[in-house]
Design a protein around this motif. Structure first.
Motif, PDB file in Angstrom:
ATOM      1  N   PRO A  96      -1.104   8.838   3.119  1.00  0.00           N
ATOM      2  CA  PRO A  96      -1.806   7.832   2.295  1.00  0.00           C
ATOM      3  C   PRO A  96      -0.988   6.568   2.056  1.00  0.00           C
ATOM      4  O   PRO A  96      -1.535   5.469   2.101  1.00  0.00           O
ATOM      5  CB  PRO A  96      -2.081   8.584   0.988  1.00  0.00           C
ATOM      6  CG  PRO A  96      -2.086  10.021   1.366  1.00  0.00           C
ATOM      7  CD  PRO A  96      -1.069  10.163   2.455  1.00  0.00           C
ATOM      8  N   ARG A  97       0.305   6.707   1.794  1.00  0.00           N
ATOM      9  CA  ARG A  97       1.055   5.494   1.472  1.00  0.00           C
ATOM     10  C   ARG A  97       1.272   4.623   2.709  1.00  0.00           C
ATOM     11  O   ARG A  97       1.331   3.400   2.605  1.00  0.00           O
ATOM     12  CB  ARG A  97       2.372   5.829   0.778  1.00  0.00           C
ATOM     13  CG  ARG A  97       3.393   6.569   1.616  1.00  0.00           C
ATOM     14  CD  ARG A  97       4.661   6.812   0.819  1.00  0.00           C
ATOM     15  NE  ARG A  97       5.770   7.227   1.674  1.00  0.00           N
ATOM     16  CZ  ARG A  97       7.032   7.281   1.280  1.00  0.00           C
ATOM     17  NH1 ARG A  97       7.355   6.949   0.039  1.00  0.00           N
ATOM     18  NH2 ARG A  97       7.990   7.654   2.115  1.00  0.00           N
ATOM     19  N   THR A  98       1.363   5.235   3.886  1.00  0.00           N
ATOM     20  CA  THR A  98       1.457   4.439   5.108  1.00  0.00           C
ATOM     21  C   THR A  98       0.176   3.659   5.341  1.00  0.00           C
ATOM     22  O   THR A  98       0.203   2.465   5.663  1.00  0.00           O
ATOM     23  CB  THR A  98       1.774   5.330   6.316  1.00  0.00           C
ATOM     24  OG1 THR A  98       3.105   5.846   6.184  1.00  0.00           O
ATOM     25  CG2 THR A  98       1.679   4.555   7.626  1.00  0.00           C
ATOM     26  N   ALA A  99      -0.953   4.325   5.171  1.00  0.00           N
ATOM     27  CA  ALA A  99      -2.238   3.640   5.344  1.00  0.00           C
ATOM     28  C   ALA A  99      -2.386   2.507   4.338  1.00  0.00           C
ATOM     29  O   ALA A  99      -2.882   1.417   4.675  1.00  0.00           O
ATOM     30  CB  ALA A  99      -3.379   4.640   5.190  1.00  0.00           C
ATOM     31  N   ALA A 100      -1.948   2.736   3.106  1.00  0.00           N
ATOM     32  CA  ALA A 100      -2.077   1.703   2.079  1.00  0.00           C
ATOM     33  C   ALA A 100      -1.183   0.508   2.376  1.00  0.00           C
ATOM     34  O   ALA A 100      -1.562  -0.642   2.115  1.00  0.00           O
ATOM     35  CB  ALA A 100      -1.728   2.288   0.710  1.00  0.00           C
ATOM     36  N   LEU A 101       0.002   0.754   2.928  1.00  0.00           N
ATOM     37  CA  LEU A 101       0.973  -0.322   3.125  1.00  0.00           C
ATOM     38  C   LEU A 101       0.856  -1.017   4.476  1.00  0.00           C
ATOM     39  O   LEU A 101       1.537  -2.022   4.700  1.00  0.00           O
ATOM     40  CB  LEU A 101       2.395   0.229   2.973  1.00  0.00           C
ATOM     41  CG  LEU A 101       2.790   0.696   1.571  1.00  0.00           C
ATOM     42  CD1 LEU A 101       4.217   1.236   1.571  1.00  0.00           C
ATOM     43  CD2 LEU A 101       2.654  -0.438   0.554  1.00  0.00           C
ATOM     44  N   ARG A 102       0.009  -0.524   5.355  1.00  0.00           N
ATOM     45  CA  ARG A 102      -0.086  -1.127   6.680  1.00  0.00           C
ATOM     46  C   ARG A 102      -0.311  -2.644   6.650  1.00  0.00           C
ATOM     47  O   ARG A 102       0.236  -3.384   7.473  1.00  0.00           O
ATOM     48  CB  ARG A 102      -1.195  -0.433   7.469  1.00  0.00           C
ATOM     49  CG  ARG A 102      -1.186  -0.731   8.951  1.00  0.00           C
ATOM     50  CD  ARG A 102      -0.043  -0.029   9.668  1.00  0.00           C
ATOM     51  NE  ARG A 102      -0.428   1.306  10.092  1.00  0.00           N
ATOM     52  CZ  ARG A 102       0.429   2.243  10.483  1.00  0.00           C
ATOM     53  NH1 ARG A 102       1.726   1.996  10.475  1.00  0.00           N
ATOM     54  NH2 ARG A 102       0.007   3.417  10.875  1.00  0.00           N
ATOM     55  N   PRO A 103      -1.121  -3.179   5.706  1.00  0.00           N
ATOM     56  CA  PRO A 103      -1.325  -4.638   5.684  1.00  0.00           C
ATOM     57  C   PRO A 103      -0.054  -5.459   5.470  1.00  0.00           C
ATOM     58  O   PRO A 103      -0.076  -6.674   5.715  1.00  0.00           O
ATOM     59  CB  PRO A 103      -2.313  -4.832   4.524  1.00  0.00           C
ATOM     60  CG  PRO A 103      -3.070  -3.549   4.456  1.00  0.00           C
ATOM     61  CD  PRO A 103      -2.048  -2.493   4.766  1.00  0.00           C
ATOM     62  N   LEU A 104       1.034  -4.847   5.005  1.00  0.00           N
ATOM     63  CA  LEU A 104       2.292  -5.592   4.913  1.00  0.00           C
ATOM     64  C   LEU A 104       2.658  -6.190   6.266  1.00  0.00           C
ATOM     65  O   LEU A 104       3.159  -7.320   6.347  1.00  0.00           O
ATOM     66  CB  LEU A 104       3.440  -4.679   4.460  1.00  0.00           C
ATOM     67  CG  LEU A 104       3.532  -4.236   3.011  1.00  0.00           C
ATOM     68  CD1 LEU A 104       4.771  -3.377   2.819  1.00  0.00           C
ATOM     69  CD2 LEU A 104       3.565  -5.433   2.061  1.00  0.00           C
ATOM     70  N   LEU A 105       2.421  -5.435   7.334  1.00  0.00           N
ATOM     71  CA  LEU A 105       2.824  -5.883   8.665  1.00  0.00           C
ATOM     72  C   LEU A 105       2.042  -7.118   9.096  1.00  0.00           C
ATOM     73  O   LEU A 105       2.566  -7.991   9.777  1.00  0.00           O
ATOM     74  CB  LEU A 105       2.624  -4.758   9.678  1.00  0.00           C
ATOM     75  CG  LEU A 105       3.290  -3.419   9.354  1.00  0.00           C
ATOM     76  CD1 LEU A 105       3.030  -2.414  10.463  1.00  0.00           C
ATOM     77  CD2 LEU A 105       4.788  -3.614   9.139  1.00  0.00           C
ATOM     78  N   VAL A 106       0.780  -7.184   8.686  1.00  0.00           N
ATOM     79  CA  VAL A 106      -0.062  -8.323   9.061  1.00  0.00           C
ATOM     80  C   VAL A 106       0.414  -9.600   8.383  1.00  0.00           C
ATOM     81  O   VAL A 106       0.366 -10.695   8.970  1.00  0.00           O
ATOM     82  CB  VAL A 106      -1.529  -8.037   8.694  1.00  0.00           C
ATOM     83  CG1 VAL A 106      -2.420  -9.231   9.021  1.00  0.00           C
ATOM     84  CG2 VAL A 106      -2.024  -6.792   9.415  1.00  0.00           C
ATOM     85  N   GLY A 107       0.900  -9.471   7.149  1.00  0.00           N
ATOM     86  CA  GLY A 107       1.284 -10.662   6.397  1.00  0.00           C
ATOM     87  C   GLY A 107       2.636 -11.234   6.758  1.00  0.00           C
ATOM     88  O   GLY A 107       2.929 -12.387   6.427  1.00  0.00           O
ATOM     89  N   LEU A 108       3.480 -10.466   7.439  1.00  0.00           N
ATOM     90  CA  LEU A 108       4.825 -10.961   7.732  1.00  0.00           C
ATOM     91  C   LEU A 108       4.775 -12.174   8.661  1.00  0.00           C
ATOM     92  O   LEU A 108       4.112 -12.140   9.705  1.00  0.00           O
ATOM     93  CB  LEU A 108       5.659  -9.855   8.386  1.00  0.00           C
ATOM     94  CG  LEU A 108       5.969  -8.635   7.518  1.00  0.00           C
ATOM     95  CD1 LEU A 108       6.668  -7.565   8.363  1.00  0.00           C
ATOM     96  CD2 LEU A 108       6.827  -9.019   6.319  1.00  0.00           C
ATOM     97  N   PRO A 109       5.487 -13.255   8.323  1.00  0.00           N
ATOM     98  CA  PRO A 109       5.531 -14.417   9.215  1.00  0.00           C
ATOM     99  C   PRO A 109       6.100 -14.063  10.590  1.00  0.00           C
ATOM    100  O   PRO A 109       6.951 -13.173  10.719  1.00  0.00           O
ATOM    101  CB  PRO A 109       6.461 -15.389   8.475  1.00  0.00           C
ATOM    102  CG  PRO A 109       6.341 -15.000   7.035  1.00  0.00           C
ATOM    103  CD  PRO A 109       6.190 -13.502   7.044  1.00  0.00           C
ATOM    104  N   VAL A 110       5.634 -14.762  11.613  1.00  0.00           N
ATOM    105  CA  VAL A 110       6.089 -14.558  12.984  1.00  0.00           C
ATOM    106  C   VAL A 110       7.183 -15.575  13.301  1.00  0.00           C
ATOM    107  O   VAL A 110       7.020 -16.781  13.081  1.00  0.00           O
ATOM    108  CB  VAL A 110       4.928 -14.718  13.980  1.00  0.00           C
ATOM    109  CG1 VAL A 110       5.419 -14.549  15.411  1.00  0.00           C
ATOM    110  CG2 VAL A 110       3.823 -13.718  13.669  1.00  0.00           C
ATOM    111  N   ALA A 111       8.296 -15.070  13.832  1.00  0.00           N
ATOM    112  CA  ALA A 111       9.423 -15.940  14.152  1.00  0.00           C
ATOM    113  C   ALA A 111       9.017 -17.055  15.105  1.00  0.00           C
ATOM    114  O   ALA A 111       8.451 -16.805  16.173  1.00  0.00           O
ATOM    115  CB  ALA A 111      10.553 -15.116  14.772  1.00  0.00           C
ATOM    116  N   GLY A 112       9.301 -18.299  14.702  1.00  0.00           N
ATOM    117  CA  GLY A 112       8.970 -19.445  15.519  1.00  0.00           C
ATOM    118  C   GLY A 112       7.497 -19.743  15.612  1.00  0.00           C
ATOM    119  O   GLY A 112       7.083 -20.569  16.437  1.00  0.00           O
TER     120      GLY A 112
END
Length: 464
Positions: free
Chosen positions: A371-387
């Protein structure tokens, strides 16, 4: 956050794939010339339809080779040994297995700057409905001709006309609220009262600098404001208002034909008829905005909404206690972490690289139904992309870190002699790694490029 002057099975990873098609040229004169000499015009096939770029998220292969701790240490230890990072806390984890690949004083608590937003964002994703929205409402006042603007926590409500976008994607517009109130109000509106009672306590946190309001980094935290209190809704670091709730009420009054100078702070009558309401983007999208643009006001609002969700006081003290309590309740070792705010703007915040790396590794972990992995997955989408995006758009474009461009995704943090970077990197072998690096005591001009180089070095793994 932007820097202050003088200084803020398989692992699912986001790999942006852009389909690019070639153009088709057309001879503009040949058919006309043929026609002039009496010959029949040849059949000219129509051009193919235009190629549409369709970005997509694709999973990382399950069989990508895993780096070894010795291999990662061989890359990172020489960079740390240069002695240019001051006090350093760092950790690298393989999310697929949970293996710690490298660490340097990982439990030490240092001032994190805006990487502290990862704690607030994680708590919001764990405690709040991802599709919930923050509302701004107008209700009838106690006296005829009076309306009450009730703050529901949305700082993104925009003063811009419909169709124009502020720094907040998907924000509601004040004009939509005005139209509803006009349609629901039979007579003129003479006075606007604003009710900011959803939140309590001081508007500015311990450790904030008063100059940060005029400098465009923060506004007093209240549950109703326009464009995060910005003078220019399209400029992330526009000067902010010191009275954002009163300013929002004055602008509503102006658009309703009431006297802006007659606005006042008050409380909505119990059970008052609702005259209009508008809503923010969903919480999940607000988290993405917080991480990508490092918006301090929005981070503080999310921290207060976490507090309300767990029956804590919606103040700085209550919100920060709630954030840490939610993380601990979901199995994260918050250790000796202390927070004075939810944005990382305060120099009184102290967080370890271990906690940041563990949050990111969980978000990037195997898709096994946890459950906590599923809940936190959107963190990855929000991270800025280098360059490419957000606070990393102008980093990783040259020099030793350039190899990380497009492969590193990370939250940044910069204050005076505070530099941090925490995120993910896809190795050359196709393995996703989570990392956190906190540096205190070194100049940003020295530490920031070196932290970028460390993250980019992980891209080259190998490391076996």
């Amino acid at each position: 956050m932007p820097s202050r002057p003088g200084t803020r099975l398989a692992v699912i990873a986001g790999v942006l794939v852009l389909a690019v098609g070639g153009g088709v040229g057309a001879g503009l004169g040949a058919p006309a010339l043929v026609g002039r000499f009496g010959a029949a015009s040849p059949e000219v096939p129509p051009p193919p339809p235009p190629v549409v770029a369709e970005p997509a998220l694709r999973p990382v292969g399950a069989d990508a080779p895993a780096p070894t701790p010795a291999g990662v240490a061989a890359l990172l230890d020489p960079l740390v040994a240069q002695g240019r990072l001051g006090a350093l806390s760092g950790k690298v984890i393989d999310p697929a297995t949970g293996t710690v690949l490298w660490q340097h004083d990982p439990g030490a608590t240092l001032v994190p700057g805006s990487t502290a937003k990862l704690l607030t964002a994680s708590a919001a994703l764990l405690a709040l409905d991802h599709q919930a929205r923050l509302s701004t409402t107008v209700v009838a006042g106690a006296e005829p001709g009076t309306v009450v603007l009730v703050g529901g926590g949305d700082p993104t409500l925009s003063a811009l006309p419909a169709g124009e976008e502020s720094v907040y994607p998907g924000a509601a517009h004040l004009d939509a609220l005005v139209a509803q109130v006009r349609a629901a109000t039979p007579g003129p509106v003479n006075r606007v009262v604003v009710d900011p009672g959803r939140y309590t306590g001081d508007g500015l946190a311990p450790g904030w600098l008063p100059a940060d309001v005029a400098g465009g980094y923060i506004a007093p935290i209240v549950p109703v404001m326009l464009d995060g209190g910005r003078a220019d809704p399209t400029d992330p670091t526009s000067a902010r208002s010191s009275t954002p709730a009163r300013d929002a009420a004055a602008e509503l009054a102006r658009r309703l034909g009431a006297d802006p100078a007659a606005t006042a702070v008050g409380t909505a009558p119990p059970g008052a008829p609702v005259l209009g309401t508008v809503q923010s983007a969903p919480v999940e999208d607000l988290v993405t905005t917080v991480l990508r643009t490092s918006d301090n006001v929005l981070a503080e609002v999310l921290a207060r909404e976490v507090a309300l969700a767990v029956s804590a006081q919606p103040s700085f003290a209550g919100a920060t206690e709630a954030v840490l309590r939610v993380l601990a309740g979901n199995g994260f070792d918050v250790g000796a972490a202390t927070l004075a705010d939810g944005s990382g703007l305060s120099v009184r915040d102290e967080v370890s690289a271990a906690l940041l790396a563990d949050l990111l590794a969980t978000a990037a972990g195997p898709d096994d139904g946890a459950p906590r992995t599923a809940a936190l997955r959107p963190l990855l989408v929000g991270l800025p992309v280098a360059g490419g995006t957000g606070t990393l758009f102008d980093r990783y474009v040259a020099g030793e870190a350039a190899d990380g461009r497009g492969w590193v995704r990370a939250k940044t943090g910069t204050l005076t002699r505070v530099n941090s970077l925490a995120g993910t990197v896809l190795t050359a072998d196709g393995r996703l790694l989570a990392f956190a690096l906190l540096s205190n005591g070194a100049s940003p001009s020295v530490a920031r490029p070196l932290l970028d180089e460390m993250a980019a070095a992980l891209r080259s793994c190998g490391c076996r």
